[in-house]
Enzyme design. Structure first.
Site, PDB file in Angstrom:
ATOM      1  N   LYS A 221      17.536  21.309 -10.774  1.00  0.00           N
ATOM      2  CA  LYS A 221      16.866  20.033 -11.055  1.00  0.00           C
ATOM      3  C   LYS A 221      17.665  19.033 -11.869  1.00  0.00           C
ATOM      4  CE  LYS A 221      12.774  19.390 -11.261  1.00  0.00           C
ATOM      5  NZ  LYS A 221      11.461  19.267 -11.897  1.00  0.00           N
TER       6      LYS A 221
ATOM      7  N   HIS B  40       0.836  -1.218   0.000  1.00  0.00           N
ATOM      8  CA  HIS B  40       0.000   0.000   0.000  1.00  0.00           C
ATOM      9  C   HIS B  40       0.866   1.263   0.000  1.00  0.00           C
ATOM     10  CE1 HIS B  40      -3.331  -2.711   1.270  1.00  0.00           C
ATOM     11  NE2 HIS B  40      -2.371  -3.261   2.006  1.00  0.00           N
TER      12      HIS B  40
ATOM     13  N   SER C 225      16.494  21.097 -16.097  1.00  0.00           N
ATOM     14  CA  SER C 225      15.331  21.911 -16.409  1.00  0.00           C
ATOM     15  C   SER C 225      15.808  23.199 -17.081  1.00  0.00           C
ATOM     16  CB  SER C 225      14.586  22.216 -15.110  1.00  0.00           C
ATOM     17  OG  SER C 225      13.928  23.455 -15.206  1.00  0.00           O
TER      18      SER C 225
END
Ligand code: ARG
Length: 463
Positions: A285, A158, A279
């Site tokens: 990034k 889960h 990016s």
């Protein structure tokens, strides 16, 4: 009157140009040309063997077909829309090269059995290549797993921390999926490898052809037993697209994990510069483009499977032009799956690194050893359910006081249950928690080492 089309004198006027463009498949079925030539050479040999054409005509046909192969490989064979499809394009060029003998090639054959033959030869080849890509990727997974038998990683159910795992065990789970893919493609290969050549348009032919001979020349296991089925069966394409879709399911699940692992929140892997991108606006990034693209491309392969099923569902026997639509789906699925496998192989071979230290910390900062506390008591005779309830209570108390299980003192443990002794600390240490799961197929280190040995043997099998 000269015939304006490739077809018979039945036609008086040429095809409307827009319709010609709409009808033509040459823009994509040129991909089949090498297989078309190979199929035609086998057909020519059979025509000579059965006395339908002369030896001399056969030789002419074969040399003309090989000439076209050369032209194509040199980039000199570029038929346009007027050729309609690759089969007409080849026949037309052949007649230009060898003269009237070229017109005999299509004796006892139709484009319907021809295109079926070409597609199967193509797919057979691609299946072999994709199985090799799978093997390469499996080998990379094994090599990586070998380095990480004792590296822990949180295991989830889960997407909640469940029990810690050997990272190698996690990687080998994917190995198993790709093993099934490899086997599945091998099984499908057998159903692809049946020859429709000589089924004719739909009913067979009046000529004394030898279908077993062409099947043998082309390496097919046997000819189709029913001519109607032979020209209109595309089950093999659907089966391939299904197998391709499952490969994409597996690649996409792994991609999703890499994307999560590379996030700051997980921080389990570091992407290297050779396999990630930046990016245009946010200088900090580093993006996981490869797994994102793989995850994204999964949709188009599923789409091709769905498209192909719908294409077939109401087709009356035998050939219908609808079947021309099978090709782009197959070609794109082949390219997509091959490209994804190749890129993921590079990513896992040299484009990412697991952060061992961070993983070791990760498995100590949660309650994923709670089952082991219950197992500890159960091993000492406390009924498992009773132990389970007690540990639930312990976890709740720990959470309230911002503690982990390892922070409890021996007195605190013994207050909870008199059966706790000093060895409880060993029992809940992550390495112990992992290595104790030595049931068959489990994550225990010894089991994982065994599984690795088995996996090594499996990839040696190239059948
Ligand atoms: N280009 C066609 C295809 O891909 C070849 C077969 C054409 N057959 C026909 N009866 N029109 O399916």
């Amino acid at each position: 009157m000269t015939n304006p089309n490739t077809w018979s004198q039945r036609f008086e006027t040429a095809l409307d140009p827009a319709i010609a463009r709409f009808n033509a498949s040459i823009g994509f079925d040129i991909e089949l040309i090498e297989y078309d030539l190979t199929g035609s050479i086998a057909h020519a040999k059979m025509l000579a063997k059965t006395g339908i054409i002369s030896e001399e005509e056969k030789e002419k046909l074969i040399s003309g077909l090989e000439e076209i192969r050369k032209e194509y490989r040199n980039g000199e064979f570029n038929p346009g829309i007027d050729a309609e499809d690759v089969h007409f394009a080849v026949e037309r060029r052949l007649t230009e090269i060898v003269g009237d003998a070229g017109k005999k090639l299509h004796t006892a054959r139709s484009r319907n059995d021809q295109v079926g033959t070409d597609t199967r030869l193509y797919l057979r080849d691609k299946i072999t290549k994709i199985r090799q890509y799978l093997r390469d990727f499996q080998t990379v997974l094994i090599n990586l797993a070998e380095k990480h038998v004792e590296t822990p990683i949180p295991g989830y159910t889960h997407l909640q921390r469940a029990q810690p795992l050997s990272l190698a065990h996690h990687l080998l789970a994917y190995f198993e999926m790709f093993q099934r893919d490899w086997e599945r493609l091998g099984e499908i290969y057998q159903r692809v490898n049946v020859s429709p050549l000589g089924c004719g348009a739909l009913a067979g032919t009046t000529f004394p052809i030898d279908r077993h001979y062409t099947a043998e020349l082309l390496g097919f296991d046997r000819p189709y037993a029913n001519s109607l089925d032979g020209v209109s069966d595309r089950d093999f394409a659907i089966e391939f697209l299904n197998a391709a879709s499952l490969i994409m399911v597996h690649l996409s699940r792994l991609s999703e994990e890499v994307i999560l692992w590379a996030s700051q929140e997980f921080n389990f892997v570091q992407l290297k510069d050779n396999c990630s991108t930046g990016s245009s606006i946010m200088p900090q990034k580093k993006n996981p483009d490869i797994p994102e693209l793989v995850r994204g491309k999964t949709g188009r392969v599923f789409g091709h499977l769905q498209g192909m099923l719908v294409l077939m569902k109401s087709l009356p026997l035998a050939y219908n032009k609808d079947l021309q639509e099978d090709k782009e789906a197959l070609f794109d699925a082949v390219k997509t799956v091959s490209g994804c496998l190749e890129s993921m192989t590079i990513l896992f071979r040299e484009g990412l690194e697991f952060r061992r230290q961070r993983l070791e910390e990760a498995v100590t900062e949660d309650f994923s050893n709670a089952t082991d506390v219950a197992d500890y008591l159960a091993a000492k005779g406390v009924p498992f359910r009773e132990a389970y309830n007690l540990v639930g209570k312990v976890v709740r108390t720990c959470l309230a006081s911002d503690k982990l299980l390892k922070d409890l003192t021996l007195e605190e443990w013994q207050d909870l249950h008199p059966k706790f002794e000093a060895d409880i600390y060993d029992a809940i240490a992550p390495q112990q928690v992992i290595s104790a799961r030595n049931s068959f197929g489990g994550t225990g280190f010894d089991r994982v080492r065994e599984a690795l040995n088995v996996a090594r043997e499996m990839v040696k099998d190239d059948l």
